[in-house]
Write a protein that holds these residues in place. Structure first.
Motif, mmCIF file in Angstrom:
data_model
loop_
_atom_site.group_PDB
_atom_site.id
_atom_site.type_symbol
_atom_site.label_atom_id
_atom_site.label_comp_id
_atom_site.label_asym_id
_atom_site.label_seq_id
_atom_site.Cartn_x
_atom_site.Cartn_y
_atom_site.Cartn_z
ATOM 1 N N PRO B 39 0.814 -1.223 0.000
ATOM 2 C CA PRO B 39 0.000 0.000 0.000
ATOM 3 C C PRO B 39 0.847 1.272 0.000
ATOM 4 C CG PRO B 39 -0.226 -1.186 2.101
ATOM 5 C CD PRO B 39 0.508 -2.080 1.165
ATOM 6 N N THR B 40 2.055 1.226 0.592
ATOM 7 C CA THR B 40 2.942 2.391 0.533
ATOM 8 C C THR B 40 3.352 2.671 -0.912
ATOM 9 O OG1 THR B 40 3.799 1.986 2.761
ATOM 10 C CG2 THR B 40 5.194 3.289 1.286
ATOM 11 N N ILE B 41 3.665 1.616 -1.643
ATOM 12 C CA ILE B 41 4.057 1.750 -3.054
ATOM 13 C C ILE B 41 2.900 2.341 -3.862
ATOM 14 C CG2 ILE B 41 4.611 0.411 -5.130
ATOM 15 C CD1 ILE B 41 6.187 -1.521 -3.165
ATOM 16 N N ASP B 42 1.677 1.876 -3.571
ATOM 17 C CA ASP B 42 0.500 2.416 -4.268
ATOM 18 C C ASP B 42 0.367 3.921 -4.054
ATOM 19 O OD1 ASP B 42 -0.419 0.155 -5.511
ATOM 20 O OD2 ASP B 42 -1.796 -0.414 -3.892
ATOM 21 N N ILE B 43 0.548 4.359 -2.814
ATOM 22 C CA ILE B 43 0.407 5.788 -2.503
ATOM 23 C C ILE B 43 1.560 6.573 -3.138
ATOM 24 C CG2 ILE B 43 0.350 7.520 -0.649
ATOM 25 C CD1 ILE B 43 -0.845 5.226 1.153
ATOM 26 N N PHE B 44 2.756 6.010 -3.079
ATOM 27 C CA PHE B 44 3.933 6.645 -3.698
ATOM 28 C C PHE B 44 3.683 6.899 -5.195
ATOM 29 C CE2 PHE B 44 7.922 5.677 -6.061
ATOM 30 C CZ PHE B 44 8.661 6.788 -5.707
ATOM 31 N N ARG B 45 3.145 5.895 -5.881
ATOM 32 C CA ARG B 45 2.885 6.044 -7.325
ATOM 33 C C ARG B 45 1.751 7.027 -7.584
ATOM 34 N NH1 ARG B 45 3.648 -0.360 -8.390
ATOM 35 N NH2 ARG B 45 5.820 -0.293 -9.081
ATOM 36 N N ARG B 46 0.726 6.964 -6.741
ATOM 37 C CA ARG B 46 -0.417 7.874 -6.912
ATOM 38 C C ARG B 46 0.046 9.327 -6.756
ATOM 39 N NH1 ARG B 46 -4.099 7.506 -1.971
ATOM 40 N NH2 ARG B 46 -2.851 9.281 -1.267
ATOM 41 N N GLU B 47 0.918 9.578 -5.796
ATOM 42 C CA GLU B 47 1.300 10.952 -5.466
ATOM 43 C C GLU B 47 2.461 11.487 -6.293
ATOM 44 O OE1 GLU B 47 -0.300 13.015 -3.574
ATOM 45 O OE2 GLU B 47 -1.781 11.568 -2.836
ATOM 46 N N PHE B 48 3.379 10.614 -6.676
ATOM 47 C CA PHE B 48 4.583 11.095 -7.363
ATOM 48 C C PHE B 48 4.644 10.670 -8.822
ATOM 49 C CE2 PHE B 48 5.827 10.932 -2.858
ATOM 50 C CZ PHE B 48 6.245 12.243 -2.669
ATOM 51 N N GLY B 49 3.675 9.831 -9.241
ATOM 52 C CA GLY B 49 3.647 9.386 -10.624
ATOM 53 C C GLY B 49 4.133 7.955 -10.780
ATOM 54 N N ALA B 50 3.614 7.275 -11.810
ATOM 55 C CA ALA B 50 3.903 5.852 -12.013
ATOM 56 C C ALA B 50 5.386 5.598 -12.228
ATOM 57 C CB ALA B 50 3.092 5.323 -13.188
ATOM 58 N N ARG B 51 6.090 6.609 -12.751
ATOM 59 C CA ARG B 51 7.512 6.408 -13.056
ATOM 60 C C ARG B 51 8.416 7.148 -12.074
ATOM 61 N NH1 ARG B 51 7.816 5.853 -19.476
ATOM 62 N NH2 ARG B 51 9.597 4.660 -18.750
ATOM 63 N N ALA B 52 7.851 7.533 -10.955
ATOM 64 C CA ALA B 52 8.624 8.298 -9.974
ATOM 65 C C ALA B 52 9.787 7.478 -9.444
ATOM 66 C CB ALA B 52 7.724 8.712 -8.820
ATOM 67 N N LYS B 53 10.820 8.189 -9.059
ATOM 68 C CA LYS B 53 12.008 7.539 -8.489
ATOM 69 C C LYS B 53 12.002 7.657 -6.972
ATOM 70 C CE LYS B 53 15.445 7.655 -12.138
ATOM 71 N NZ LYS B 53 15.158 8.660 -13.179
ATOM 72 N N VAL B 54 12.485 6.609 -6.314
ATOM 73 C CA VAL B 54 12.692 6.646 -4.865
ATOM 74 C C VAL B 54 13.747 7.714 -4.570
ATOM 75 C CG1 VAL B 54 13.611 5.321 -2.906
ATOM 76 C CG2 VAL B 54 12.093 4.212 -4.592
ATOM 77 N N TRP B 55 13.562 8.485 -3.462
ATOM 78 C CA TRP B 55 14.474 9.613 -3.204
ATOM 79 C C TRP B 55 15.930 9.183 -3.119
ATOM 80 C CZ3 TRP B 55 13.830 7.075 1.377
ATOM 81 C CH2 TRP B 55 14.742 7.311 2.411
ATOM 82 N N ASP B 56 16.180 8.008 -2.526
ATOM 83 C CA ASP B 56 17.562 7.536 -2.416
ATOM 84 C C ASP B 56 17.526 6.022 -2.179
ATOM 85 O OD1 ASP B 56 20.173 6.914 -1.788
ATOM 86 O OD2 ASP B 56 20.500 8.689 -0.528
ATOM 87 N N ILE B 57 17.859 5.255 -3.201
ATOM 88 C CA ILE B 57 17.725 3.797 -3.071
ATOM 89 C C ILE B 57 18.687 3.215 -2.043
ATOM 90 C CG2 ILE B 57 16.739 3.375 -5.366
ATOM 91 C CD1 ILE B 57 19.552 2.528 -6.291
ATOM 92 N N ASP B 58 19.728 3.950 -1.688
ATOM 93 C CA ASP B 58 20.644 3.449 -0.653
ATOM 94 C C ASP B 58 20.057 3.572 0.751
ATOM 95 O OD1 ASP B 58 22.743 2.596 -2.273
ATOM 96 O OD2 ASP B 58 23.419 4.663 -2.548
ATOM 97 N N LYS B 59 18.933 4.295 0.864
ATOM 98 C CA LYS B 59 18.345 4.535 2.191
ATOM 99 C C LYS B 59 17.020 3.801 2.389
ATOM 100 C CE LYS B 59 20.707 8.935 2.776
ATOM 101 N NZ LYS B 59 20.604 10.390 2.891
ATOM 102 N N LEU B 60 16.616 3.029 1.408
ATOM 103 C CA LEU B 60 15.357 2.284 1.527
ATOM 104 C C LEU B 60 15.667 0.807 1.734
ATOM 105 C CD1 LEU B 60 12.261 2.043 1.283
ATOM 106 C CD2 LEU B 60 12.567 1.864 -1.189
ATOM 107 N N VAL B 61 15.152 0.257 2.831
ATOM 108 C CA VAL B 61 15.384 -1.148 3.170
ATOM 109 C C VAL B 61 14.038 -1.867 3.121
ATOM 110 C CG1 VAL B 61 16.371 -2.762 4.840
ATOM 111 C CG2 VAL B 61 17.265 -0.423 4.693
#
Lengths: 192, 432
Positions: B39-61
């Motif tokens: 559900p977090t991914i769903d909200i992330f895509r809804r708010e930032f766009g389907a092709r949005a990038k994670v702010w920093d992939i080194d900080k997401l676990v």
């Protein structure tokens, strides 16, 4: 946030945790699929022990068997509503069932925050222990601007605590809309 | 300022913060799992766009851990959603279920993976994210919407909490564990006694503990409503973290004269083995008060009570004996699962001690701590009475709404497993 929230009350006691609001076994459903998300309405408040479910008498289901919507619009609770697991599925489930506000003596922090930031429902705090006064099924009306809660059934009014700084987030419709309005984030995928 | 205030100030780009004020802060680590990740991914895509990038992939676990070993279709679909997202974003800190990479319970894995670095901020879509504070960082649980906001921006708003200080003085008696200390605190201040506040733990008895036991203290801060639990780092902390990561960090300590909301001082020699009776974590009783209560099952597992020391403690009491009731053991992490074979009590591996005693060993995951799908290992299905090293005993928490759960230390759970009734560990301890 609506100016007026009106409907029947569902009354519960203290420290209703998020496992009771939406049991963990149901967390597998999608929150976006239009059909599947209805399961959250179906199972909302389904693990409250039956004697505590719909006070003062208990034994009242929040959502009736075979339905995905509740007849209750306002939950009235005691202390520490929404404690336990951080699952945002909890305020989501209440909203999906048709609940628009929870009036409690106090809230657990993460539930409160999730309710506001997700824009799911309005969490009102009150120093009055309304869960001992309001009966499940009573018709309540809340003026969200003034914080006045009226029991249409009993003909009594109370003043709820001001929403304070979260009113702006609720008015915007959630933390994303609020952050955009405040210029804290910009729409789009190109973040720094 | 307290440690919590200093960490928040530094991450807000401020010299100073005051409890009660809201600040936007930078996030060093965001953690999510299979229940709240999709559900977090769903909200992330809804708010930032389907092709949005994670702010920093080194900080997401991303650590699948809740519903891993189940035939439930939707639960397995959630694992697939995490996997697809991890591939799409080339996430370096994703640990796929059913592979050699799989870690188990997220809070154990964050420690083992060196993600709990002193002085940093860590947010996770799980209420027990406060566990990480044992390493001297600000760590707290959040919902999906807040996690999606971090995923896109690396920032979040935080209300600076007041700090409650808990000092455990003296030398811990051999029959007590960190679980007894934190259940004592929660019983004293109540299930909402630390709401909106930080819980800072200090004192000789705390610093005598290994990091894993310290994690039991901070883990259960949420059971008193706490926003975060925190323990200032010492050499033990720093050595552990350095052995787990090459990433740098700067320990933060509270100022002399920092202001606390309150302070409670405990003489640990006076603390008794305790349980939390059904159906609330603050429903405390001493073990002697409830001794003799008949049990149907015992459970050792979860982020709270499924660490190596928890199994070591259980094994010390179970060695050469037979359990009298169903006894389920679920190592929090796959690392702990492996260590059961390489850690010994009197020359016998923990794995052999526990299986010889008749315990049923499950695979690393959250398992029955939170009930879960009907085929979850160790879950309740009827009116069982269970004693467990886990963290919550609300109605229905371990599966069945009719079951009752007593929370206790691994010593008390093991002693009770041997007799089939709640038993004081001192009654079965042969040597200290």
């Amino acid at each position: 946030m609506k100016k007026v929230i009106e409907g029947r009350a569902f009354v519960v006691g203290d420290s209703v945790d998020t496992d009771q609001i939406i049991p963990a076994e149901h967390l597998v459903y999608s929150l976006t699929d239009p059909e599947e998300r209805r399961m959250y309405g179906k199972y909302a408040m389904s693990a409250i022990p039956s004697g505590q479910s719909g006070l003062p008498n208990g034994d009242i289901r929040f959502t009736e068997d075979g339905s995905t919507r509740s007849q209750f619009v306002i939950v009235v609770a005691g202390k520490n509503f929404g404690c336990g697991s951080s699952r945002e599925h909890a305020p989501f489930a209440l909203r999906e069932a048709g609940c628009e506000a929870v009036v409690a003596e106090s809230f657990a922090r993460i539930f409160y925050r999730n309710s506001v930031d997700g824009g799911f429902l309005v969490p009102f705090e009150t120093r009055e222990r309304l869960c001992d006064v309001v009966k499940t099924g009573d018709v309540l009306r809340i003026d969200t601007a003034t914080g006045e809660l009226t029991s249409v059934t009993a003909g009594v009014s109370w003043l709820l605590d001001p929403l304070g700084e979260v009113a702006a987030i609720l008015s915007a419709g959630g933390v994303f809309a609020y952050a955009r309005q405040a210029g804290l984030i910009t729409t789009g995928s190109d973040q720094d | 300022m307290t440690i919590t205030e200093k960490i928040l100030a530094a991450h807000a780009g401020r010299d100073r913060v005051v409890p009660g004020e809201n600040v936007w802060i930078d996030v060093d680590i965001l953690m999510t799992h299979d229940v709240c990740g999709p559900p977090t991914i769903d909200i992330f895509r809804r708010e930032f766009g389907a092709r949005a990038k994670v702010w920093d992939i080194d900080k997401l676990v991303v650590l699948p851990d809740h519903y891993v070993f189940t035939s439930n279709h939707q639960a397995n679909r959630n694992l697939d959603i995490l996997r697809e997202f991890a591939v799409e974003h080339k996430l370096p800190h994703y640990f796929d279920a059913h592979t050699d990479e799989y870690k188990g319970v997220c809070h154990a894995a964050l420690a083992e993976g060196g993600y709990n670095r002193p002085g940093t901020t860590l947010f996770g879509t799980d209420s027990h994210t406060c566990t990480s504070g044992a390493f001297g960082l600000f760590a707290t649980g959040i919902g999906n919407t807040d996690a999606a906001l971090i995923m896109g921006t690396g920032k979040i708003w935080v209300k600076v909490p007041e700090t409650m200080r808990f000092v455990f003085e003296g030398e811990l008696p051999p029959y007590l564990m960190a679980k007894d200390l934190i259940l004592t605190v929660i019983g004293d201040i109540g299930i909402d006694g630390a709401t909106y506040r930080a819980m800072e733990f200090d004192g000789q008895a705390v610093y005598d503990l290994p990091v894993e036991e310290r994690m039991t203290l901070t883990n259960m801060a949420i059971e008193a409503g706490g926003k975060n639990g925190i323990i200032a780092p010492d050499e033990v902390t720093i050595d552990y973290v350095k052995s787990r990561t090459d990433s740098g960090f700067k320990p933060v300590y509270g100022d002399e004269g920092a202001r606390f909301h309150s302070e409670r001082v405990y003489d640990v020699s006076k603390i008794e083995p305790v349980v939390a009776k059904p159906h609330r974590p603050d429903n405390r009783a001493t073990v002697s008060e409830v001794a003799g209560t008949r049990l149907d099952a015992a459970y050792v597992g979860s982020c709270t009570g499924g660490k190596l020391q928890d199994f070591e403690a259980a094994a010390r009491l179970l060695k050469g004996q037979q359990v009298a009731i169903d006894t389920y053991m679920v190592p929090a992490s796959t690392e702990v699962q492996r260590q059961l074979h390489t850690t010994y009590v009197d020359g016998v591996s923990l794995f052999d001690v526990l299986t010889d005693a008749g315990c049923k060993l499950g695979k690393s995951s959250c398992a029955a701590c939170l009930g879960g799908p009907v085929d979850t290992f160790g879950r309740t299905h009827g009116n069982e009475v269970v004693i467990s090293t886990t963290n919550r005993n609300f109605p229905g928490r371990m599966g069945s709404k009719q079951s009752s759960v007593f929370l206790a230390s691994p010593y008390t759970v093991a002693a009770s497993a041997l007799t089939g009734q709640i038993t004081d560990p001192r009654n079965v301890m042969t040597s200290a």
